[in-house]
Design a protein around this motif. Structure first.
Motif, short mmCIF file in Angstrom:
data_model
loop_
_atom_site.label_atom_id
_atom_site.label_comp_id
_atom_site.label_asym_id
_atom_site.label_seq_id
_atom_site.Cartn_x
_atom_site.Cartn_y
_atom_site.Cartn_z
N GLY A 13 0.81 -1.21 0.00
CA GLY A 13 0.00 0.00 0.00
C GLY A 13 0.84 1.26 0.00
O GLY A 13 0.46 2.26 -0.58
N THR A 14 1.98 1.21 0.64
CA THR A 14 2.86 2.37 0.67
C THR A 14 3.34 2.72 -0.74
O THR A 14 3.35 3.88 -1.14
N LEU A 15 3.70 1.70 -1.51
CA LEU A 15 4.12 1.95 -2.89
C LEU A 15 2.94 2.43 -3.73
O LEU A 15 3.11 3.27 -4.61
N LYS A 16 1.77 1.89 -3.47
CA LYS A 16 0.59 2.34 -4.21
C LYS A 16 0.27 3.80 -3.88
O LYS A 16 -0.12 4.58 -4.75
N GLY A 17 0.46 4.15 -2.61
CA GLY A 17 0.23 5.55 -2.23
C GLY A 17 1.23 6.47 -2.89
O GLY A 17 0.90 7.57 -3.33
N LEU A 18 2.49 6.03 -2.99
CA LEU A 18 3.52 6.82 -3.67
C LEU A 18 3.18 6.97 -5.15
O LEU A 18 3.34 8.04 -5.73
N GLN A 19 2.70 5.89 -5.74
CA GLN A 19 2.31 5.95 -7.15
C GLN A 19 1.15 6.92 -7.36
O GLN A 19 1.12 7.66 -8.36
N GLU A 20 0.22 6.94 -6.42
CA GLU A 20 -0.91 7.87 -6.55
C GLU A 20 -0.41 9.32 -6.56
O GLU A 20 -0.88 10.15 -7.35
N LEU A 21 0.56 9.60 -5.69
CA LEU A 21 1.14 10.95 -5.69
C LEU A 21 1.85 11.23 -7.01
O LEU A 21 1.74 12.32 -7.58
N ASP A 22 2.58 10.23 -7.51
CA ASP A 22 3.29 10.42 -8.78
C ASP A 22 2.33 10.64 -9.94
O ASP A 22 2.62 11.42 -10.85
N ALA A 176 10.06 9.15 1.96
CA ALA A 176 10.95 8.88 3.10
C ALA A 176 10.36 7.84 4.05
O ALA A 176 11.08 7.21 4.82
N SER A 177 9.03 7.65 3.99
CA SER A 177 8.38 6.68 4.88
C SER A 177 8.34 5.27 4.28
O SER A 177 7.92 4.33 4.94
N GLY A 181 14.50 -0.55 0.47
CA GLY A 181 14.62 -1.57 -0.57
C GLY A 181 13.52 -1.48 -1.61
O GLY A 181 13.80 -1.33 -2.82
N PRO A 182 12.26 -1.57 -1.20
CA PRO A 182 11.16 -1.44 -2.15
C PRO A 182 11.16 -0.10 -2.88
O PRO A 182 10.83 -0.03 -4.05
N LEU A 183 11.58 0.96 -2.17
CA LEU A 183 11.62 2.28 -2.80
C LEU A 183 12.62 2.30 -3.95
O LEU A 183 12.35 2.87 -5.01
N ARG A 184 13.77 1.64 -3.75
CA ARG A 184 14.77 1.59 -4.82
C ARG A 184 14.21 0.87 -6.05
O ARG A 184 14.43 1.29 -7.19
N VAL A 185 13.48 -0.24 -5.81
CA VAL A 185 12.89 -0.96 -6.93
C VAL A 185 11.87 -0.08 -7.65
O VAL A 185 11.84 0.02 -8.88
N TYR A 186 11.03 0.57 -6.87
CA TYR A 186 9.99 1.45 -7.43
C TYR A 186 10.62 2.55 -8.27
O TYR A 186 10.22 2.79 -9.42
N GLU A 187 11.62 3.23 -7.70
CA GLU A 187 12.25 4.35 -8.39
C GLU A 187 12.96 3.87 -9.65
O GLU A 187 13.00 4.57 -10.66
N SER A 188 13.55 2.68 -9.59
CA SER A 188 14.24 2.13 -10.75
C SER A 188 13.27 1.88 -11.90
O SER A 188 13.55 2.20 -13.06
N ILE A 189 12.11 1.31 -11.58
CA ILE A 189 11.10 1.06 -12.61
C ILE A 189 10.58 2.38 -13.17
O ILE A 189 10.44 2.56 -14.37
N LYS A 190 10.30 3.32 -12.27
CA LYS A 190 9.76 4.62 -12.68
C LYS A 190 10.76 5.38 -13.55
O LYS A 190 10.38 6.05 -14.51
N ALA A 191 12.06 5.25 -13.24
CA ALA A 191 13.10 5.95 -14.01
C ALA A 191 13.16 5.45 -15.44
O ALA A 191 13.65 6.16 -16.33
N GLY A 192 12.66 4.25 -15.69
CA GLY A 192 12.65 3.72 -17.04
C GLY A 192 11.57 4.33 -17.92
O GLY A 192 11.43 3.94 -19.08
N GLY A 193 10.81 5.23 -17.36
CA GLY A 193 9.77 5.91 -18.14
C GLY A 193 8.41 5.24 -18.07
O GLY A 193 7.48 5.63 -18.79
#
Length: 247
Positions: A13-22, A176-177, A181-193
């Motif tokens: 859910g934390t990653l989903k919440g981050l994606q919603e902000l993005d 920051a919350s 580890g999961p944040l790095r994966v998320y950011e890596s995928i997002k950085a790919g466009g």
């Protein structure tokens, strides 16, 4: 089997919440970008007049510079003519006198040509000055007419920028919350466009992004939240829709 990372347990859910902000940030960026062509369209009539004013101003400066050059040249010829008058009084023979008279004639013709050209340039200066005055008046009128529409667009753009800044600040705090580890994966995928980074599995057990079917065992692992699992078909992080987005 879909990709997993057992070293990075996470609250999906934390990653989903981050994606919603993005997604909100992406929407505001898109809205912000839309103001540029609108402002360009509003500014176009005035821009054409600005270019005309600039062109006339440059042309006027060129003509004035040429007129000053001619005036300096004429002054030099007048000075030379005075020198010849003085020299004429000291000639010693007819041959020298004829030479002085010949040079005086040449100077007069050259001076007449310079003066005629200077008069022509002065006439051009008056015409260009009038055109410039008219263009500047038209520009001022156009700017006054367009100002309300332009002001509304600028204010709208500023409002979107304010919201975008707030979202970016929230995003930084929210990220920051999230576990590193999961944040790095998320950011890596997002950085790919990729627009979608986290996707729920559907009710019939498929990836909500590419609709590839997910094995039942993997579905259970996703629902347990014990692992961060990515879709084998499209690479998004898979989530259980029942978990909702963490805030």
């Amino acid at each position: 089997k879909p990709q997993t990372d057992r070293c990075m347990p996470t609250d999906q859910g934390t990653l989903k919440g981050l994606q919603e902000l993005d997604l909100q940030i992406a929407e505001k960026n898109k809205a912000l970008a839309a103001f540029d062509p609108q402002l360009a369209e509003v500014d176009e009539p005035a821009l054409a007049l600005e270019q005309q004013v600039e062109s006339l101003t440059k042309r006027l400066q060129e003509i004035q510079s040429e007129e000053r050059r001619l005036e300096r040249a004429a002054d030099d010829k007048r000075s030379r003519a005075k020198q010849l008058e003085t020299r004429l009084q000291t000639v010693r023979n007819l041959r020298e006198e004829a030479a002085v008279h010949a040079e005086q004639d040449l100077l007069r013709r050259a001076l007449d040509a310079d003066e005629q050209e200077a008069l022509s340039l002065l006439d051009q200066i008056r015409r260009v000055e009038k055109q410039l005055e008219e263009s500047e008046a038209a520009l001022a009128e156009a700017q006054a007419e367009l100002e309300p529409a332009r002001k509304a667009l600028v204010e709208g753009r500023d409002e979107v920028r304010t919201v975008l800044d707030e979202l970016m600040a929230r995003r930084e705090s929210y990220a920051a919350s999230v576990e590193p580890g999961p944040l790095r994966v998320y950011e890596s995928i997002k950085a790919g466009g990729r627009g979608v980074v986290v996707s729920d599995i559907t009710g019939d057990g498929a990836c909500g992004n590419c609709f590839s079917l997910i094995p039942l065992q993997v579905q259970n692992e996703i629902r347990s939240g014990a692992e961060l699992i990515r879709c084998e078909g499209c690479g998004v992080i898979l989530s259980d829709s029942a978990e909702g987005a963490a805030s």
